[in-house]
Write an enzyme that holds these catalytic residues in place. Structure first.
Site, PDB file in Angstrom:
ATOM      1  N   GLY A  16       0.835  -1.195   0.000  1.00 53.56           N
ATOM      2  CA  GLY A  16       0.000   0.000   0.000  1.00 53.56           C
ATOM      3  C   GLY A  16       0.870   1.244   0.000  1.00 53.56           C
ATOM      4  N   PHE A  17       0.277   2.367   0.389  1.00 56.19           N
ATOM      5  CA  PHE A  17       1.016   3.628   0.365  1.00 56.19           C
ATOM      6  C   PHE A  17       2.240   3.589   1.281  1.00 56.19           C
ATOM      7  CE2 PHE A  17      -3.278   4.970  -0.921  1.00 56.19           C
ATOM      8  CZ  PHE A  17      -2.970   5.636  -2.097  1.00 56.19           C
ATOM      9  N   GLY A  18       2.082   3.091   2.500  1.00 58.54           N
ATOM     10  CA  GLY A  18       3.196   3.058   3.437  1.00 58.54           C
ATOM     11  C   GLY A  18       4.294   2.110   3.010  1.00 58.54           C
ATOM     12  N   VAL A  82       0.825 -13.697   4.334  1.00 58.69           N
ATOM     13  CA  VAL A  82       1.501 -14.023   5.592  1.00 58.69           C
ATOM     14  C   VAL A  82       0.463 -14.534   6.589  1.00 58.69           C
ATOM     15  CG1 VAL A  82       2.829 -13.090   7.533  1.00 58.69           C
ATOM     16  CG2 VAL A  82       3.301 -12.310   5.202  1.00 58.69           C
ATOM     17  N   GLU A 174     -18.926  10.113  -0.389  1.00 59.51           N
ATOM     18  CA  GLU A 174     -18.550  10.049  -1.799  1.00 59.51           C
ATOM     19  C   GLU A 174     -19.388   9.042  -2.562  1.00 59.51           C
ATOM     20  OE1 GLU A 174     -13.917  11.453  -1.020  1.00 59.51           O
ATOM     21  OE2 GLU A 174     -14.425   9.327  -1.168  1.00 59.51           O
ATOM     22  N   ASP A 303      -2.781   1.655   8.518  1.00 63.07           N
ATOM     23  CA  ASP A 303      -3.956   1.141   9.226  1.00 63.07           C
ATOM     24  C   ASP A 303      -3.606   0.006  10.173  1.00 63.07           C
ATOM     25  OD1 ASP A 303      -5.877   2.850   8.043  1.00 63.07           O
ATOM     26  OD2 ASP A 303      -5.880   1.626   6.233  1.00 63.07           O
ATOM     27  N   ALA A 319      -3.786   8.134   3.324  1.00 63.71           N
ATOM     28  CA  ALA A 319      -2.586   7.898   2.525  1.00 63.71           C
ATOM     29  C   ALA A 319      -1.415   8.813   2.895  1.00 63.71           C
ATOM     30  CB  ALA A 319      -2.931   8.041   1.042  1.00 63.71           C
TER      31      ALA A 319
END
Length: 436
Positions: A16-18, A82, A174, A303, A319
């Site tokens: 993901g972003f991280g 994992v 949204e 998260d 993000a």
């Protein structure tokens, strides 16, 4: 490049972003890096709802992980899940039983849907965390109109044209606004037996206002804007049941064929793998330097982690925060390899909150500046295009949005008719009713 860094193996779980930001910022550090993800692509989650509502195609917001690091020979990409981590041996185990050793482990495993103890609701009210979720919702939304077109029973037809979104955060707001525009603008001339503009879109929020992370005046604006789009906003009433026939909220049952869950998330099971301390949502209670307590070689971000800002507030699961954490971890790893093992406390810098409501409708909170309406909508769009990966995707999304903005039409109105093991019981029940 010293021998220590050459032999040092960093394993990143989650692209993901991280996770991606960690890998990007380790370029040139001389480490070996392995990234593991259950899917072969990185997903730009902030625009996932636009795939679900037929505004964008899946390829416009997702990129193969291997392609992203094709020019980084020190990065190995593994498709796998994992299932366990053994900190004493510094190894993790995949679902196929294979083990991978690490020197430094970064857990960026993201979040999953949270149904507050009612996981049986998921089939009836799917959430939005993956491309599979988005295409499944797109099929369900578009099929509702198709089934209503051939339905002769007025009550059943109305249920098919009723859409319920549970949760008044950014995703719920949204989704509600975009479904309203889809029904009231995009599809209004496409059917002969139904009037899509008569569709009911309800947004149900248990709290007293929408967008609780935003200032109250922006929340009030968002509510007013949604109502102007034809969305029925229900506040202060919690959902007590969801099933294939509809939803119960505030003690009332509403017949609805399409439910969308946007009410809550829970962390991945990373805390269970490590038997680490966690909050009620399953997020690991990390140290100030983002390490897992008692394990300085293991980091948790995004998260997956419960992280406090300098003022004591919780760092939001967005993000920009995950990317800041990824950069911080990469810096810490580099410092350690350079012989500077002291802890580096993470300092979060809030860049603001953004949420779009509909065409030329958005809210932005920069703290020192609050914006709403058309200007906020343009800034929201430019910011999201900027953070997309690659010139092709930026141009593609910009052109798609320009087309929708100019014509009101959407380019991804496709229904996939596949029958897979992931097909929900709710969809099967609907077809069973039709055959009876």
């Amino acid at each position: 490049m010293n021998e220590t860094s050459q032999n040092h193996h960093v394993v990143v779980v989650g692209a993901g972003f991280g996770g991606l930001e960690t890998i990007r910022n380790l370029k040139g550090a001389g480490t070996r890096i392995t990234v593991i993800d259950r899917r072969n692509h990185h997903l730009f989650q902030p625009l996932l709802y636009q795939v679900a509502t037929a505004s964008l195609a899946t390829s416009e917001i997702a990129w193969p992980i291997r392609h992203l690091f094709a020019n980084r020979p020190e990065v190995t990409t593994l498709l796998g899940e994992v299932v366990h981590v053994d900190p004493s041996r510094r190894v993790l185990r995949l679902e196929n039983g294979s083990e991978i050793a690490y020197d430094t482990l970064v857990l960026a495993t993201g979040a999953r849907h949270a149904y507050f103890g009612h996981d049986e609701w998921e089939d009836a009210a799917p959430g939005l965390k993956s491309l599979e979720d988005a295409t499944r919702l797109r099929r369900r939304i578009l099929m509702a109109f198709e089934r209503a077109e051939r339905e002769t029973d007025p009550q059943r037809r109305q249920a098919l044209l009723t859409f319920v979104i549970v949760g008044g955060g950014p995703t719920g707001v949204e989704m509600a606004g975009t479904i309203a525009e889809l029904a009231h603008v995009t599809l209004k001339r496409d059917y002969r037996n139904i009037d899509p503009t008569k569709a009911r879109i309800l947004l149900i929020e248990a709290g007293p206002r929408l967008l609780p992370a935003f200032p109250e005046d922006l929340s009030a604006y968002a509510e007013k804007a949604l109502r102007s789009l034809g969305v029925e906003v229900v506040l202060g009433e919690a959902v007590s049941a969801c099933d294939a026939d509809g939803v119960i909220y505030g003690g009332k049952r509403l017949a609805a064929a399409t439910l969308v869950w946007a009410a809550g998330v829970a962390a991945s099971r990373a805390a269970e793998w490590l038997d680490a301390p966690a909050d009620r949502a399953g997020r690991i209670l990390v140290e100030q330097d983002l390490t897992v307590p008692g394990h300085p070689e293991i980091f948790a971000i995004g998260d997956t982690a419960f992280v406090k800002a300098p003022d004591g507030s919780l760092v939001p699961g967005i993000a920009p925060a995950a990317k800041q954490q990824g950069r911080h971890i990469a810096g810490t790893i580099k410092a350690r390899l350079a012989g500077k093992p002291e802890a580096r406390p993470f300092r979060y810098k809030h860049a603001g909150n953004l949420a779009t409501i509909g065409k030329k409708l958005a809210v932005i909170d920069f703290g020192w500046l609050k914006l709403r309406g058309a200007l906020a909508w343009w800034i929201w769009g430019i910011a999201h295009i900027f953070f997309l990966i690659g010139v092709r995707n930026r141009l593609s999304v910009a052109l798609s949005w320009l087309w929708i903005h100019t014509t009101g039409q959407r380019s991804a109105l496709l229904i996939t008719q596949g029958r897979s093991h992931q097909e929900s019981r709710a969809e099967r029940a609907t077809r069973t009713d039709e055959r009876m």
